[in-house]
Design an enzyme around this catalytic site. Structure first.
Site, PDB file in Angstrom:
ATOM      1  N   GLU A  41       0.842  -1.185   0.000  1.00 37.97           N
ATOM      2  CA  GLU A  41       0.000   0.000   0.000  1.00 37.97           C
ATOM      3  C   GLU A  41       0.891   1.253   0.000  1.00 37.97           C
ATOM      4  O   GLU A  41       2.018   1.226   0.475  1.00 37.97           O
ATOM      5  CB  GLU A  41      -0.871  -0.038   1.250  1.00 37.97           C
ATOM      6  CG  GLU A  41      -1.875   1.084   1.388  1.00 37.97           C
ATOM      7  CD  GLU A  41      -2.621   1.015   2.723  1.00 37.97           C
ATOM      8  OE1 GLU A  41      -3.741   1.552   2.787  1.00 37.97           O
ATOM      9  OE2 GLU A  41      -2.079   0.428   3.689  1.00 37.97           O
ATOM     10  N   LYS A 114      -9.959   0.605  -1.541  1.00 40.18           N
ATOM     11  CA  LYS A 114     -10.010   0.151  -0.155  1.00 40.18           C
ATOM     12  C   LYS A 114     -11.349   0.484   0.506  1.00 40.18           C
ATOM     13  O   LYS A 114     -11.776   1.641   0.527  1.00 40.18           O
ATOM     14  CB  LYS A 114      -8.863   0.801   0.619  1.00 40.18           C
ATOM     15  CG  LYS A 114      -8.700   0.351   2.069  1.00 40.18           C
ATOM     16  CD  LYS A 114      -7.488   1.068   2.654  1.00 40.18           C
ATOM     17  CE  LYS A 114      -7.238   0.733   4.111  1.00 40.18           C
ATOM     18  NZ  LYS A 114      -6.061   1.462   4.627  1.00 40.18           N
ATOM     19  N   CYS A 151      -4.626  -3.643   3.543  1.00 36.88           N
ATOM     20  CA  CYS A 151      -4.232  -3.295   4.907  1.00 36.88           C
ATOM     21  C   CYS A 151      -5.348  -3.478   5.948  1.00 36.88           C
ATOM     22  O   CYS A 151      -5.619  -4.601   6.351  1.00 36.88           O
ATOM     23  CB  CYS A 151      -3.675  -1.875   4.924  1.00 36.88           C
ATOM     24  SG  CYS A 151      -2.659  -1.492   6.383  1.00 36.88           S
TER      25      CYS A 151
END
Length: 268
Positions: A41, A114, A151
């Site tokens: 990321e 995300k 993440c």
């Protein structure tokens, strides 16, 4: 067997320098016979607290902007797949945290924004970032069928399960895991859990340095750690035996044993 390259990266604030280094890693991964190379990321740049949402928004690009276009050309030249991440232009001085899957022919095959923003443990990503609104279906690659998370998504097991139900054999989670008390323990525990509960490989390239923990990992379908990159910037290539996915799901049939007559998991 298929070979996957994992890049543990320390992004600087210089987008062009990060791109140059990324292109070099793509070529190196191909030379080492990897079928796909996975970046962490915030590959495009490190965004310090001092950087305003407007400044980050100005640096961001569209998916078919220069950053991804250069990586597509590198993938095509080296005949290797790429999982890359960018700040994608959004609205109102906020950006999407976006992962782009690129085929060995240089085609964009998936764009994932995300879903879960890191508004926790003293951080508030929503000040600069916009949350995505869609789970992207797993995509076929030379390595296998991959499902992408980013993440903080790792902390929400529903997402990895939905990706697995939809066909993922490899879960890839580009990350910039912030260091802190118990954070490495959380990271290791959840990566193992996501792999075990889904009978999938878990590939998690992480940022290192700045405020990040490193410890990029690959975990096999029964929870064995086959790569832990510690605290050094590096690229490592690991071999994945896709027969282990089949064997894990046969011997520990968690997907089959779900009580879908009692509960169901679905996405809009």
């Amino acid at each position: 067997m298929t070979a996957v390259a994992v890049v543990q990266f320390k992004s600087s604030e210089d987008k062009q320098e990060n791109l140059r280094r990324s292109v070099d890693y793509v070529a190196e991964a191909s030379a080492k016979k990897a079928s796909i190379v996975c970046f962490p990321e915030f590959q495009m740049a490190f965004s310090p607290d001092s950087q305003s949402p407007a400044e980050l928004s100005k640096m961001a690009e569209i998916v078919r902007g220069n950053f991804v276009t250069a990586l597509r050309a590198a993938a095509r030249k080296s005949r290797i797949g790429v999982v890359a991440t960018i700040y994608e232009k959004g609205m109102n001085n906020r950006v999407f945290d976006t992962a782009v899957v690129i085929s060995a022919g240089g085609t964009i095959t998936s764009v994932y924004r995300k879903l879960h923003l890191y508004d926790a443990l003293g951080f508030k990503e929503s000040k600069k970032l916009m949350a995505g609104k869609k789970i992207e279906k797993p995509v076929k690659t030379q390595a296998g069928k991959i499902g992408v998370m980013i993440c903080y998504d790792i902390r929400f097991p529903e997402l990895s399960r939905l990706l697995t139900i939809k066909g993922a054999d490899i879960l890839v989670a580009p990350s910039a895991w912030v260091a802190g008390p118990m954070k490495e323990e959380h990271w290791q525990t959840m990566l193992k859990a996501r792999a075990i509960e889904n009978g999938s490989y878990m590939v998690a390239p992480d940022q290192v340095g700045n405020i990040y923990a490193g410890r990029s990992m690959v975990v096999d379908p029964i929870g064995a750690v086959i790569l832990d990159m510690g605290q050094e910037e590096d690229m490592q290539v690991v071999e994945l035996d896709m027969n282990k996915v089949k064997q894990a799901r046969q011997s520990l049939p968690l997907l089959k044993n779900r009580r879908t007559d009692i509960y169901r998991l679905s996405a809009r």
